[in-house]
Every structure is written in C-alpha cells, then in structure tokens.
Design a protein around this motif. Structure first.
Motif, PDB file in Angstrom:
ATOM      1  N   ILE A  81     -20.255 -42.415 -25.381  1.00 32.90           N
ATOM      2  CA  ILE A  81     -20.658 -42.260 -26.721  1.00 32.90           C
ATOM      3  C   ILE A  81     -22.026 -43.222 -26.919  1.00 32.90           C
ATOM      4  O   ILE A  81     -21.878 -44.294 -26.589  1.00 32.90           O
ATOM      5  N   GLN A 114     -11.478 -40.961 -27.534  1.00 31.45           N
ATOM      6  CA  GLN A 114     -12.609 -40.058 -27.428  1.00 31.45           C
ATOM      7  C   GLN A 114     -13.461 -40.823 -26.252  1.00 31.45           C
ATOM      8  O   GLN A 114     -13.686 -40.039 -25.366  1.00 31.45           O
ATOM      9  N   PHE A 271     -20.396 -44.307 -37.771  1.00 34.89           N
ATOM     10  CA  PHE A 271     -19.599 -43.182 -37.505  1.00 34.89           C
ATOM     11  C   PHE A 271     -19.002 -42.290 -38.608  1.00 34.89           C
ATOM     12  O   PHE A 271     -18.910 -43.032 -39.694  1.00 34.89           O
ATOM     13  N   THR A 274     -14.077 -37.368 -39.210  1.00 37.59           N
ATOM     14  CA  THR A 274     -14.035 -36.004 -39.573  1.00 37.59           C
ATOM     15  C   THR A 274     -12.473 -35.561 -38.802  1.00 37.59           C
ATOM     16  O   THR A 274     -11.965 -36.393 -38.002  1.00 37.59           O
ATOM     17  N   THR A 276     -12.024 -33.709 -36.248  1.00 34.03           N
ATOM     18  CA  THR A 276     -12.023 -33.656 -34.909  1.00 34.03           C
ATOM     19  C   THR A 276     -12.638 -34.874 -34.169  1.00 34.03           C
ATOM     20  O   THR A 276     -12.905 -35.114 -33.119  1.00 34.03           O
ATOM     21  N   MET A 278     -14.181 -39.016 -34.504  1.00 36.39           N
ATOM     22  CA  MET A 278     -15.625 -39.835 -34.872  1.00 36.39           C
ATOM     23  C   MET A 278     -16.845 -39.065 -34.414  1.00 36.39           C
ATOM     24  O   MET A 278     -16.838 -38.806 -33.164  1.00 36.39           O
ATOM     25  N   LYS A 279     -17.640 -38.781 -35.414  1.00 41.82           N
ATOM     26  CA  LYS A 279     -18.962 -38.205 -35.142  1.00 41.82           C
ATOM     27  C   LYS A 279     -20.197 -39.384 -35.233  1.00 41.82           C
ATOM     28  O   LYS A 279     -20.205 -40.266 -36.215  1.00 41.82           O
ATOM     29  N   GLN A 280     -20.989 -39.399 -34.383  1.00 44.58           N
ATOM     30  CA  GLN A 280     -22.010 -40.444 -34.282  1.00 44.58           C
ATOM     31  C   GLN A 280     -23.063 -40.054 -35.327  1.00 44.58           C
ATOM     32  O   GLN A 280     -23.488 -39.204 -35.580  1.00 44.58           O
ATOM     33  N   VAL A 281     -23.434 -41.183 -35.958  1.00 41.85           N
ATOM     34  CA  VAL A 281     -24.507 -41.089 -37.090  1.00 41.85           C
ATOM     35  C   VAL A 281     -25.652 -41.805 -36.364  1.00 41.85           C
ATOM     36  O   VAL A 281     -26.002 -42.934 -36.477  1.00 41.85           O
ATOM     37  N   LYS A 282     -26.781 -41.181 -35.674  1.00 43.15           N
ATOM     38  CA  LYS A 282     -27.590 -41.734 -35.211  1.00 43.15           C
ATOM     39  C   LYS A 282     -28.907 -41.993 -36.046  1.00 43.15           C
ATOM     40  O   LYS A 282     -29.846 -42.696 -35.626  1.00 43.15           O
TER      41      LYS A 282
END
Length: 462
Positions: A81, A114, A271, A274, A276, A278-282
């Motif tokens: 990640i 993850q 992050f 969701t 599915t 943790m989705k990264q917030v870049k």
C-alpha cells in the motif's frame, strides 16, 4: 514460603502505587488502578541468555566508540500500500516493531490483512489472532479479495512463547499480532490485558524481532480517553506508533504517525472504507474541497501541511446575533483558544466588533487543524460571514495572526501555493514572506498585517 508480591498500576498512564486508591495521582483518572502479581522469575523469552540478550534491542554489546560502530542500512520492502509505505517512512524496515491503534471498527485488522496479502508474495508471513477465529479471518480475507492466500499462515494463539515457536517453525519474516492486549507470557500470573502482561508481551516480541530480524505489526486497543490501552512503556518499547481514526462523517479513515524511529513523526494518509476494504486516497485535497458551484459567505479555503505534503481544506464560519447574555463560541476541528484570540485581534485592530454575536467555526471533512497557518483563513471567514459577502471559490488564504495584527509566514509556502494551482485556484492571499517567489498560474497577494489582509480580501472576494 516467600510472600507473593503485588503491585498496583494505573491502566491509563502506567504509574505504580504501593496500595490501591480510587484516583491515579499521576494522570488524575478514576478507577483505573488495578492489582496484579509481580512475577517471581523471568521466562525464556525474557531471560538473559548465554548470548547476553538483556535489552529490548536484542543482544547486549561491548562498549564501543560511536565512530567505530558499523552502520547498517537495512533495505526496506513495500507493504503493498503506497500510502502506508509513505507513512512508515518509505517502506517496512526488517526487524521493526510497529503498533497500530484505533477505535473498534476503525479498520485496523482490515488494513493489515490487505497489507499482508501483498507482503506474502515475497516474505514468509504469519497472522496471529487472539480475538477472532481463523475461520472469521479466512472469510474476511476472501471478502476483501486478499492476494496470495496460499502464502499466508494463520494461527489463533495468545501465548507469546507458543507464538515464537510458530514463527521459528514457519520461518516467518512478517508477523501480525492481533492484538497485544490478548497476549500473555507464562511467567506472569496477571490476566491478559493487564499492564504487566501488555508490557512483558511487547518486550518479549520486540526482543525476538531485534534478535531474529522479524517484522511485527501489532494491533493495539485504545481506552475511553483515546489513548493506547496499557502502560506507557508499551509506546516506548515499539519502534513506531500509528493511530487510525475516522473523520467526523465516518466516510474516511486517517492514519497518523505519533512515533516513528525510521521516518517522520508527522506523516498522515487517508483511506476510504468500502465493502472491499480500504481504498487509498492519494489526492485528499480534491475530496475535502468538494463544494457546490455557488459561492457562500463565510467559506474560505486554506492549505494545511500534513507530514510532507499540503492538504487543502475548507473553513466555514457563521456569525449570528446572539439571544443570550453570553454569546456562544463553538468550533469543530479548530482550537477554541485561537478562535478567541482571532476575534480579539479582529475587534482591536480591524474595528469589527463581534461581542454580541454567536460565532461558529467548522473545518469541513472532520479534519482537525493543529497548526497556526489557518489563523488568517478563519479570521477572514468570520469577516465574510459578518459582512454576508460570498467568497469566490478560486481564492486561497493562509497565514498566522499575531496579537499585534501582523501576518506571519507559514512553512513550505511555495509548496502550498503550487498545490492550490493544481486544484484550480487563481488567487492567493498569503504572508509577504511567503510571496518571495512567483508561482505560474496564480495571482499572489502579499499582506503584512490585518488591515492589508482585510483590504485585499474585500477587493478580491467581497
């Protein structure tokens, strides 16, 4: 027969006392002092071995000149990640012990699950659960789509001695402990989660990590005061302490560094939780600046410095005639004392009297402002609400306010302005010291004191 020795330790701050008492005199917390039995002997994982293992750092060494000590630059490896790697200081250092704490449901186990999926592609990995069954972990891993499941070993165990044996048998290089509050050592008769058990368990795992080069990612609980549950020694033992929390609207998770021996201790990342994982917030600035197309009074954008990068946020202020003798001063995400100072400076040096007004200040997105560069933006947001003048969305403001109404510069001013250009801002009101270099694509308006700032703000915004 020797008399059993007992100690009384505060579960919040780790202070010890000769007898039980209702309030901890060190941290003033009530009903946090617990009794536990002092161990008579040390276990194998905590004893001084023939090799001289006598400290958290591993084997004891002879006295040497600092210039003679060989410096080892251990190669880092990725957690899988990128945002997590940045917070860690550029990746994971072999043999490090990192503590991840947060509220229940914040996503600690999800984030680590993850990560271990990516690490398992190149490193022998072990997931140790003290709270959930291995079937629950398997179900979550499959739901999250965790990679390399065939390479991830999992075991439900709470004994530190047994865990170390599992690590040796599997030759694991990357280990997740979930959680440290459930771990126990054999030589301590206290219950799991007691200050002595937490300290001894963390010390044994850290000693093993430094000796064998095994990396530990440890999950930690927090108490009702949002502090790490357990003694203060726990924080001193580990190499890194990272706190995972939710924004006020529960949409995002913020990972902040409190301690890091291998990188900056002021980093943070975001992050989105969701179904599915943790989705990264870049690019968090784009999310926290999601506003309507209509201009509003009392809404001013500023830029904060989070670790090594700028973060653009919206400051909202509302002034309303008070119906009580004591007007309200309420802030969300901003220090109340700094608000009182800004109001006083605006009245004394700006001639704007707000003594009969209720004033509310909100930092949009649940962000907590911990630096002073947002002072000018807060003050101008209050001024805009008082004047009921809409502020164009292409105006950026930052700077610190002094009691004599001077505008003081903020660190990394050029980088803040460049980030604003990326987000479409075309005008910026900044301290004069931050305007020494021109940035293409934006008009920089330099101000030295409050009067200049109010005049410039009225000209470009109101």
């Amino acid at each position: 027969m020797a008399k059993t020795k007992r100690a009384y330790v505060c579960s919040d701050c780790g202070a010890d006392f000769p007898r039980w008492q209702g309030q901890c005199s060190a941290c003033a917390a009530w009903n946090t002092i617990t009794e536990f039995t002092v161990p008579k002997t040390r276990s194998a994982v905590g004893a001084v071995s023939a090799a001289g293992t006598s400290s958290y750092a591993g084997a004891a060494t002879k006295v040497q000149k600092l210039s003679e000590v060989e410096s080892k630059d251990l190669p880092r490896y990725s957690s899988g990640i990128s945002e997590l790697d940045r917070v860690f200081g550029g990746g994971i250092v072999p043999g490090s012990v990192l503590l991840l704490c947060g509220d229940p449901g914040a996503g600690k186990s999800t984030l680590l699950l993850q990560s271990i999926g990516s690490v398992a592609a190149t490193k022998s990995s072990l997931y140790v659960s003290g709270e959930e069954s291995i079937h629950q972990i398997s179900q979550r891993a499959k739901r999250l789509g965790t990679q390399n499941l065939d390479n991830i070993n999992v075991v439900a165990e709470t004994s530190v001695e047994a865990i170390i044996e599992h690590i040796r048998a599997q030759k694991a290089e990357f280990v997740i402990i979930d959680s440290i509050q459930t771990m126990t050592v054999a030589h301590n008769d206290s219950a799991a989660g007691s200050p002595s058990q937490v300290k001894e368990s963390a010390a044994a795992l850290t000693r093993f990590a430094k000796t064998e080069g095994v990396t530990f990612m440890i999950v930690g609980h927090i108490n009702k005061d949002s502090n790490v549950a357990g003694p203060m020694q726990l924080i001193h033992i580990v190499d890194g302490l990272f706190a995972l929390s939710s924004t006020a609207d529960e949409k995002f998770r913020v990972l902040r560094t409190s301690k890091n021996r291998f990188g900056a201790d002021s980093e943070s990342c975001f992050f989105a939780m969701t179904e599915t994982g943790m989705k990264q917030v870049k690019n968090p600035s784009a999310i926290f600046l999601s506003r309507s197309d209509k201009n509003h009074a009392g809404s001013v954008c500023t830029t904060l410095w989070e670790g090594t990068r700028p973060l653009l946020v919206e400051i909202q202020a509302l002034c309303n005639n008070s119906v009580t003798e004591n007007p309200r001063r309420l802030t969300v995400g901003y220090d109340n004392n700094r608000l009182a100072m800004s109001i006083a400076v605006l009245a004394r040096h700006g001639g704007v009297m707000l003594s009969d007004m209720d004033i509310f200040v909100n930092c949009v997105g649940g962000i907590k402002i911990e630096e002073t560069s947002a002072d000018l933006a807060v003050l101008l947001a209050i001024f805009s609400s008082f004047k009921n003048g809409p502020v164009p969305q292409d105006v950026l403001v930052f700077g610190e306010i002094g009691l004599n109404a001077d505008i003081r510069p903020a660190a990394n001013g050029v980088e803040r302005i460049r980030e604003a250009v990326k987000q479409g801002f075309t005008r910026a009101i900044v301290p004069k010291a931050n305007a020494s270099r021109q940035v293409p694509g934006i008009e920089i308006i330099a101000v030295e004191d409050l009067q200049e700032a109010l005049t410039a703000f009225e000209r470009v915004a109101l």
